[in-house]
Design a protein around this motif. Structure first.
Motif, short mmCIF file in Angstrom:
data_model
loop_
_atom_site.label_atom_id
_atom_site.label_comp_id
_atom_site.label_asym_id
_atom_site.label_seq_id
_atom_site.Cartn_x
_atom_site.Cartn_y
_atom_site.Cartn_z
N LYS A 155 0.81 -1.42 0.44
CA LYS A 155 -0.06 0.13 0.26
C LYS A 155 0.93 1.67 0.30
N GLY A 159 1.29 4.26 -2.94
CA GLY A 159 0.81 5.46 -2.29
C GLY A 159 2.14 5.96 -2.97
N ARG A 163 1.86 9.32 -6.20
CA ARG A 163 1.80 10.78 -5.67
C ARG A 163 3.52 11.11 -6.78
#
Length: 369
Positions: A155, A159, A163
């Motif tokens: 995860k 992420g 980003r």
């Protein structure tokens, strides 16, 4: 004056009237030139003797307007140049961020690839599948912790990748926007440059039509107009203290500016060999340790305003309604400034041009005298 002189002067005025410019109105004064002799007057079929002087006054006013228009265009050129310089720096910074963003995204992709390869080497079974198939209680607990850690890591990796991709897209969009602005300012610079060159060429052509005697009389007209304006300004009690104390920075700025006296005016120049008006004042304050805006209009807009009667050496006097000229107050009712093309940095009466206002680059309090 020889026969044909009036014709030459009239031709000069015809050139003047053919040029359309944007400029602030000048101030007209009576002709200080000599009255023609009776023999000279008799040798031509001309109006009364005052006519040549009136024509030269018209030439002087028109030259003022031409050079004023060139000064306004120079301010626009300098503003576009400053913006282009800032945008180029911003594009360079964004390019660095884009490169770093791509490197970061590649690093994250490598991590994801390594995780996928590790899973393949273990037979393609995920940690979750191994947990379900485990029969040993201790192994079950170990697998449970590993699954939870793996889920958090996956995860987090996803992420980070998201980003990084979003940042990269933002940097690329910002760079594209800055390129558009840079191109617009390059076009603005080119347009302003053409306007400057047009006005200066028109002024030079007008001056070239004059004979040497007329040029000398024109110079006298200009000096007398400036002296008259300066005398009127001093007589108006506009200045409370001609010799006000200043700060250390103010003294340094004045020392720098006055050290440039005699160097030529050149539009767009910031030294060290030549200056335009705001190039001189901005560099003088840079030398004193204080960065100020590049153009006279920006100086008027962004620096602190002070009353004319309270100005002190180092303050900047902004001239004309469009803030197209600037000089530095040096005390004793005088300014140092870079006047216009064909002239050099010089000392002049602070009130010899129409004053818009005064701005102060530094915020320190001057010592009591």
């Amino acid at each position: 004056m020889r026969t044909g002189k009036r014709g030459l002067t009239t031709a000069a005025v015809t050139v003047v009237c053919a040029v359309t410019v944007l400029a602030a109105p000048g101030t007209a004064f009576a002709d200080p030139g000599p009255t023609p002799s009776a023999s000279a007057s008799a040798s031509r079929t001309a109006p009364p003797a005052a006519t040549p002087g009136k024509d030269l006054e018209a030439v002087r006013e028109k030259l003022d307007k031409l050079y004023h228009a060139a000064a306004s265009a120079t301010d626009q050129y300098n503003a576009a140049e400053e913006k282009a310089r800032q945008q180029s720096a911003e594009i360079a910074a964004l390019a660095k961020k884009i490169t770093e963003g791509r490197q970061e995204l590649d690093r994250l992709k490598d991590r994801a690839g390594a995780a996928a390869r590790a899973q393949y080497r273990t037979g393609g079974l995920s940690d979750e599948a191994k947990l379900v198939l485990s029969e040993d209680p201790e192994e079950f607990l170990d697998n449970t912790g590993r699954v939870m850690r793996g889920q958090r890591a996956t995860k987090g990796l996803l992420g980070e990748m998201t980003r990084a991709q979003e940042d990269l897209e933002t940097y690329q969009a910002d760079a594209a926007a800055q390129w558009k602005k840079l191109e617009a300012n390059r076009k603005a610079k080119a347009k302003a440059q053409k306007e400057i060159e047009k006005q200066i060429a028109a002024a030079k052509e007008l001056e070239s039509e004059l004979e040497q005697e007329e040029k000398e009389r024109l110079a006298r007209l200009e000096r007398q107009a400036q002296e008259k304006a300066q005398t009127a300004w001093l007589g108006s009690n506009a200045v409370k203290d001609l010799d006000a104390a200043t700060t250390d920075q103010g003294r340094k700025a004045v020392a720098y500016a006055t050290a440039q006296i005699g160097k030529p005016y050149q539009w767009g120049a910031e030294g060290p060999d030549a200056y335009d008006c705001s190039g001189l004042t901005s560099q003088a304050w840079v030398a004193a340790g204080r960065a100020v805006p590049r153009t006279s209009q920006q100086q008027w807009q962004q620096l602190r305003h002070v009353d004319v009667k309270d100005m002190r050496p180092g303050d900047l006097i902004i001239y004309f309604d469009d803030a197209s000229h600037v000089g530095m107050y040096v005390g004793d009712g005088k300014v140092v400034h870079a006047p216009r093309p064909g002239r050099t940095v010089t000392i002049a009466g602070a009130g010899s041009m129409p004053i818009l206002g005064v701005v102060r680059p530094d915020t320190a309090t001057a010592p009591a005298r």
